[in-house]
Design a protein around this motif. Structure first.
Motif, PDB file in Angstrom:
ATOM      1  N   LEU A  31      10.303   8.479   0.622  1.00  0.00           N
ATOM      2  CA  LEU A  31      10.399   9.191   1.894  1.00  0.00           C
ATOM      3  C   LEU A  31       9.750   8.379   3.013  1.00  0.00           C
ATOM      4  O   LEU A  31      10.303   8.273   4.106  1.00  0.00           O
ATOM      5  N   LEU A  32       8.594   7.783   2.739  1.00  0.00           N
ATOM      6  CA  LEU A  32       7.929   6.914   3.719  1.00  0.00           C
ATOM      7  C   LEU A  32       8.813   5.721   4.072  1.00  0.00           C
ATOM      8  O   LEU A  32       8.874   5.304   5.232  1.00  0.00           O
ATOM      9  N   ASN A  35      11.717   6.935   6.289  1.00  0.00           N
ATOM     10  CA  ASN A  35      11.251   7.268   7.642  1.00  0.00           C
ATOM     11  C   ASN A  35      10.674   6.059   8.382  1.00  0.00           C
ATOM     12  O   ASN A  35      10.128   6.206   9.469  1.00  0.00           O
ATOM     13  N   LYS A  36      10.759   4.879   7.767  1.00  0.00           N
ATOM     14  CA  LYS A  36      10.262   3.625   8.362  1.00  0.00           C
ATOM     15  C   LYS A  36       8.756   3.647   8.620  1.00  0.00           C
ATOM     16  O   LYS A  36       8.254   2.914   9.446  1.00  0.00           O
ATOM     17  N   GLU A  37       8.033   4.497   7.887  1.00  0.00           N
ATOM     18  CA  GLU A  37       6.574   4.513   7.992  1.00  0.00           C
ATOM     19  C   GLU A  37       5.961   3.423   7.123  1.00  0.00           C
ATOM     20  O   GLU A  37       4.834   2.999   7.351  1.00  0.00           O
TER      21      GLU A  37
END
Length: 66
Positions: A31-32, A35-37
């Motif tokens: 998920l990170l 989301n490009k985190e």
């Protein structure tokens, strides 16, 4: 001269290894990434994460918490 395997730092980490390092689930790592985190590179069909990118993510999270 051989170097013991315990002293070698991996150049790239799997999502599972990052999840273990951060003590989060593997799906949270993906998920990170989505989301490009957290940034990664793609090798074939696999995603790999540089340890420096994990450290940068941690620093950003620490800065946001302050």
């Amino acid at each position: 001269m051989t170097v013991p395997a315990t002293t070698i730092r991996p150049v790239l980490l799997t999502a599972e290894e990052v999840a273990e390092m951060l003590r989060i689930g593997r799906s949270t790592v993906y998920l990170l990434l989505a989301n490009k985190e957290l940034t990664s590179i793609k090798i074939g069909r696999s995603r790999r994460i540089r340890p420096a990118d994990v450290e940068a993510y941690i620093e950003r999270q620490a800065a946001n918490a302050a």
